[in-house]
Design a protein around this motif. Structure first.
Motif, PDB file in Angstrom:
ATOM      1  N   LEU A   1      86.946  22.311  16.240  1.00 58.91           N
ATOM      2  CA  LEU A   1      86.093  23.359  15.655  1.00 58.91           C
ATOM      3  C   LEU A   1      84.631  23.159  16.026  1.00 58.91           C
ATOM      4  O   LEU A   1      83.895  24.126  16.251  1.00 58.91           O
ATOM      5  CB  LEU A   1      86.260  23.357  14.131  1.00 58.91           C
ATOM      6  N   LEU A   2      84.215  21.902  16.096  1.00 58.71           N
ATOM      7  CA  LEU A   2      82.833  21.600  16.487  1.00 58.71           C
ATOM      8  C   LEU A   2      82.587  22.029  17.928  1.00 58.71           C
ATOM      9  O   LEU A   2      81.540  22.618  18.240  1.00 58.71           O
ATOM     10  CB  LEU A   2      82.562  20.112  16.311  1.00 58.71           C
ATOM     11  N   LYS A   3      83.539  21.756  18.797  1.00 56.19           N
ATOM     12  CA  LYS A   3      83.400  22.147  20.203  1.00 56.19           C
ATOM     13  C   LYS A   3      83.390  23.667  20.343  1.00 56.19           C
ATOM     14  O   LYS A   3      82.640  24.221  21.169  1.00 56.19           O
ATOM     15  CB  LYS A   3      84.541  21.545  21.021  1.00 56.19           C
ATOM     16  N   GLU A   4      84.212  24.368  19.545  1.00 52.94           N
ATOM     17  CA  GLU A   4      84.209  25.834  19.556  1.00 52.94           C
ATOM     18  C   GLU A   4      82.846  26.371  19.140  1.00 52.94           C
ATOM     19  O   GLU A   4      82.325  27.315  19.744  1.00 52.94           O
ATOM     20  CB  GLU A   4      85.286  26.370  18.608  1.00 52.94           C
ATOM     21  N   PHE A   5      82.277  25.770  18.086  1.00 54.37           N
ATOM     22  CA  PHE A   5      80.944  26.182  17.619  1.00 54.37           C
ATOM     23  C   PHE A   5      79.921  26.012  18.736  1.00 54.37           C
ATOM     24  O   PHE A   5      79.099  26.899  18.995  1.00 54.37           O
ATOM     25  CB  PHE A   5      80.555  25.354  16.392  1.00 54.37           C
ATOM     26  N   ARG A   6      79.959  24.882  19.427  1.00 55.51           N
ATOM     27  CA  ARG A   6      79.005  24.618  20.506  1.00 55.51           C
ATOM     28  C   ARG A   6      79.181  25.628  21.637  1.00 55.51           C
ATOM     29  O   ARG A   6      78.197  26.187  22.156  1.00 55.51           O
ATOM     30  CB  ARG A   6      79.184  23.197  21.022  1.00 55.51           C
ATOM     31  N   SER A   7      80.436  25.881  22.010  1.00 54.70           N
ATOM     32  CA  SER A   7      80.720  26.810  23.098  1.00 54.70           C
ATOM     33  C   SER A   7      80.302  28.237  22.751  1.00 54.70           C
ATOM     34  O   SER A   7      79.682  28.936  23.561  1.00 54.70           O
ATOM     35  CB  SER A   7      82.212  26.763  23.422  1.00 54.70           C
ATOM     36  N   GLU A   8      80.623  28.671  21.530  1.00 54.57           N
ATOM     37  CA  GLU A   8      80.309  30.045  21.111  1.00 54.57           C
ATOM     38  C   GLU A   8      78.808  30.298  21.066  1.00 54.57           C
ATOM     39  O   GLU A   8      78.359  31.423  21.244  1.00 54.57           O
ATOM     40  CB  GLU A   8      80.927  30.319  19.743  1.00 54.57           C
ATOM     41  N   ASN A   9      78.026  29.243  20.825  1.00 52.93           N
ATOM     42  CA  ASN A   9      76.575  29.396  20.738  1.00 52.93           C
ATOM     43  C   ASN A   9      75.857  29.023  22.026  1.00 52.93           C
ATOM     44  O   ASN A   9      74.623  29.077  22.087  1.00 52.93           O
ATOM     45  CB  ASN A   9      76.041  28.550  19.582  1.00 52.93           C
ATOM     46  N   GLY A  10      76.629  28.643  23.046  1.00 51.11           N
ATOM     47  CA  GLY A  10      76.022  28.308  24.324  1.00 51.11           C
ATOM     48  C   GLY A  10      75.219  27.023  24.303  1.00 51.11           C
ATOM     49  O   GLY A  10      74.278  26.850  25.096  1.00 51.11           O
ATOM     50  N   PHE A  11      75.559  26.115  23.378  1.00 57.68           N
ATOM     51  CA  PHE A  11      74.841  24.848  23.266  1.00 57.68           C
ATOM     52  C   PHE A  11      75.390  23.834  24.272  1.00 57.68           C
ATOM     53  O   PHE A  11      76.593  23.744  24.500  1.00 57.68           O
ATOM     54  CB  PHE A  11      74.985  24.255  21.865  1.00 57.68           C
ATOM     55  N   THR A  12      74.496  23.069  24.876  1.00 59.75           N
ATOM     56  CA  THR A  12      74.916  21.925  25.667  1.00 59.75           C
ATOM     57  C   THR A  12      75.240  20.778  24.718  1.00 59.75           C
ATOM     58  O   THR A  12      74.895  20.812  23.525  1.00 59.75           O
ATOM     59  CB  THR A  12      73.801  21.480  26.621  1.00 59.75           C
ATOM     60  N   LEU A  13      75.887  19.760  25.244  1.00 57.37           N
ATOM     61  CA  LEU A  13      76.174  18.576  24.424  1.00 57.37           C
ATOM     62  C   LEU A  13      74.873  17.931  23.973  1.00 57.37           C
ATOM     63  O   LEU A  13      74.773  17.420  22.847  1.00 57.37           O
ATOM     64  CB  LEU A  13      77.021  17.578  25.217  1.00 57.37           C
ATOM     65  N   LYS A  14      73.860  17.979  24.826  1.00 58.30           N
ATOM     66  CA  LYS A  14      72.549  17.425  24.477  1.00 58.30           C
ATOM     67  C   LYS A  14      71.945  18.184  23.292  1.00 58.30           C
ATOM     68  O   LYS A  14      71.390  17.580  22.375  1.00 58.30           O
ATOM     69  CB  LYS A  14      71.604  17.496  25.676  1.00 58.30           C
ATOM     70  N   LYS A  15      72.075  19.522  23.319  1.00 61.30           N
ATOM     71  CA  LYS A  15      71.548  20.344  22.227  1.00 61.30           C
ATOM     72  C   LYS A  15      72.276  20.037  20.917  1.00 61.30           C
ATOM     73  O   LYS A  15      71.646  19.929  19.852  1.00 61.30           O
ATOM     74  CB  LYS A  15      71.704  21.825  22.573  1.00 61.30           C
ATOM     75  N   LEU A  16      73.595  19.885  20.978  1.00 63.63           N
ATOM     76  CA  LEU A  16      74.361  19.550  19.778  1.00 63.63           C
ATOM     77  C   LEU A  16      73.928  18.195  19.230  1.00 63.63           C
ATOM     78  O   LEU A  16      73.783  18.032  18.012  1.00 63.63           O
ATOM     79  CB  LEU A  16      75.858  19.533  20.099  1.00 63.63           C
ATOM     80  N   ALA A  17      73.729  17.234  20.127  1.00 59.73           N
ATOM     81  CA  ALA A  17      73.297  15.904  19.703  1.00 59.73           C
ATOM     82  C   ALA A  17      71.933  15.972  19.011  1.00 59.73           C
ATOM     83  O   ALA A  17      71.715  15.315  17.984  1.00 59.73           O
ATOM     84  CB  ALA A  17      73.230  14.967  20.910  1.00 59.73           C
ATOM     85  N   GLU A  18      71.032  16.785  19.530  1.00 56.61           N
ATOM     86  CA  GLU A  18      69.704  16.943  18.919  1.00 56.61           C
ATOM     87  C   GLU A  18      69.819  17.591  17.547  1.00 56.61           C
ATOM     88  O   GLU A  18      69.124  17.202  16.607  1.00 56.61           O
ATOM     89  CB  GLU A  18      68.813  17.789  19.827  1.00 56.61           C
ATOM     90  N   LEU A  19      70.703  18.583  17.451  1.00 55.92           N
ATOM     91  CA  LEU A  19      70.916  19.275  16.178  1.00 55.92           C
ATOM     92  C   LEU A  19      71.415  18.307  15.101  1.00 55.92           C
ATOM     93  O   LEU A  19      70.996  18.370  13.946  1.00 55.92           O
ATOM     94  CB  LEU A  19      71.910  20.404  16.402  1.00 55.92           C
ATOM     95  N   LEU A  20      72.309  17.396  15.499  1.00 59.21           N
ATOM     96  CA  LEU A  20      72.917  16.459  14.551  1.00 59.21           C
ATOM     97  C   LEU A  20      72.130  15.156  14.413  1.00 59.21           C
ATOM     98  O   LEU A  20      72.472  14.313  13.574  1.00 59.21           O
ATOM     99  CB  LEU A  20      74.352  16.136  14.984  1.00 59.21           C
ATOM    100  N   VAL A  21      71.098  15.014  15.250  1.00 60.62           N
ATOM    101  CA  VAL A  21      70.285  13.786  15.285  1.00 60.62           C
ATOM    102  C   VAL A  21      71.180  12.575  15.571  1.00 60.62           C
ATOM    103  O   VAL A  21      71.214  11.588  14.837  1.00 60.62           O
ATOM    104  CB  VAL A  21      69.481  13.586  13.978  1.00 60.62           C
ATOM    105  N   VAL A  22      71.962  12.700  16.634  1.00 61.94           N
ATOM    106  CA  VAL A  22      72.815  11.605  17.106  1.00 61.94           C
ATOM    107  C   VAL A  22      72.672  11.529  18.621  1.00 61.94           C
ATOM    108  O   VAL A  22      72.074  12.398  19.255  1.00 61.94           O
ATOM    109  CB  VAL A  22      74.303  11.808  16.727  1.00 61.94           C
ATOM    110  N   SER A  23      73.248  10.501  19.222  1.00 61.39           N
ATOM    111  CA  SER A  23      73.219  10.386  20.673  1.00 61.39           C
ATOM    112  C   SER A  23      74.256  11.337  21.284  1.00 61.39           C
ATOM    113  O   SER A  23      75.179  11.802  20.599  1.00 61.39           O
ATOM    114  CB  SER A  23      73.525   8.949  21.103  1.00 61.39           C
ATOM    115  N   GLN A  24      74.107  11.625  22.595  1.00 60.72           N
ATOM    116  CA  GLN A  24      75.093  12.482  23.261  1.00 60.72           C
ATOM    117  C   GLN A  24      76.473  11.836  23.239  1.00 60.72           C
ATOM    118  O   GLN A  24      77.486  12.526  23.119  1.00 60.72           O
ATOM    119  CB  GLN A  24      74.664  12.745  24.711  1.00 60.72           C
ATOM    120  N   GLN A  25      76.511  10.525  23.359  1.00 62.81           N
ATOM    121  CA  GLN A  25      77.786   9.817  23.310  1.00 62.81           C
ATOM    122  C   GLN A  25      78.461  10.004  21.954  1.00 62.81           C
ATOM    123  O   GLN A  25      79.668  10.250  21.874  1.00 62.81           O
ATOM    124  CB  GLN A  25      77.585   8.332  23.594  1.00 62.81           C
ATOM    125  N   GLN A  26      77.666   9.912  20.865  1.00 56.58           N
ATOM    126  CA  GLN A  26      78.225  10.107  19.530  1.00 56.58           C
ATOM    127  C   GLN A  26      78.689  11.542  19.333  1.00 56.58           C
ATOM    128  O   GLN A  26      79.736  11.796  18.731  1.00 56.58           O
ATOM    129  CB  GLN A  26      77.178   9.735  18.478  1.00 56.58           C
TER     130      GLN A  26
END
Length: 223
Positions: free
Chosen positions: A7-32
């Motif tokens: 579901l998290l990946k669907e949210f990222r895809s639907e909003n056009g977010f990169t993994l880097k953008k998601l990591a910034e949103l969650l305040v975590v590393s890209q690996q996390q």
């Protein structure tokens, strides 16, 4: 039920977010962030609180339920049905929603019924602890934190004054959503986030009640 990472990946895809953008949103590393999507790392309550600011309401509820479900041991999940666990949507995770209360995030007008109509709003389980209620926002004085017509979750037990949080405050017969300006621990004025709105000064003549602290917000996106 889809797993939280899916579901998290669907949210990222639907909003056009990169993994880097998601990591910034969650305040975590890209690996996390990647491990969250792969279900190698659990989505925490703190992650959910950050996601709720960006996700569609129904998508957020779906993700919250998925997190709850998959936090159960696998053996327990095998013994119970999903609909039984969530009680088929019957008010386990709901709070009172006062549709007729519009707290001003503007210059002060509001719609307040003497006996407001209370409905129920489905929320994540962490909002069901204590005396919580939902009301509507009217105006843009707390923009960008809160927007006009947002639904806010109010902790009616959190009435201790501080200048950090946003509160629901009744001044005489008006209801406001504002930050507080304190002087030696005493409430001196109500403060907006939007710089177009000056502070509203208070006096000893005003009858003031702190109705609660804002704990969360739900936003309805219009097409």
């Amino acid at each position: 039920m889809k797993k939280p990472g899916e579901l998290l990946k669907e949210f990222r895809s639907e909003n056009g977010f990169t993994l880097k953008k998601l990591a910034e949103l969650l305040v975590v590393s890209q690996q996390q962030a990647s491990r969250l999507e792969l279900n190698e790392r659990n989505i925490t309550e703190d992650n959910l609180k950050k996601l709720k600011e960006y996700m569609n309401y129904n998508k957020f509820i779906e993700l919250s339920k998925s997190v709850e479900w998959y936090s159960l041991p696998e053996r327990l999940r095998e013994k119970i049905k999903i609909k039984d666990f969530f009680n088929d949507g019957n008010n386990d995770n709901t709070i009172p929603y006062f549709k007729d209360i519009y707290a001003s995030a503007g210059n002060g007008w509001h719609n307040f019924c003497d006996i407001p109509t209370s409905d129920r709003l489905e929320v994540p389980s962490f909002y069901c602890k204590g005396n919580m209620a939902a009301i509507n926002v009217d105006g843009d004085s707390m923009y960008p934190e809160l927007k006009d017509r947002d639904i806010v979750i109010v902790n009616c037990e959190a009435t201790e004054l501080n200048s950090r949080n946003i509160f629901v405050v009744k001044v005489d017969e008006e209801i406001f959503i504002k930050k507080l300006i304190l002087n030696n621990g005493e409430l001196e004025a109500l403060e907006s986030i939007n710089i177009l709105y000056p502070p509203r000064k208070l006096s000893s003549k005003n009858k003031i009640s702190i109705l609660g602290k804002i704990e969360g917000v739900y936003r309805v996106y219009k097409n």
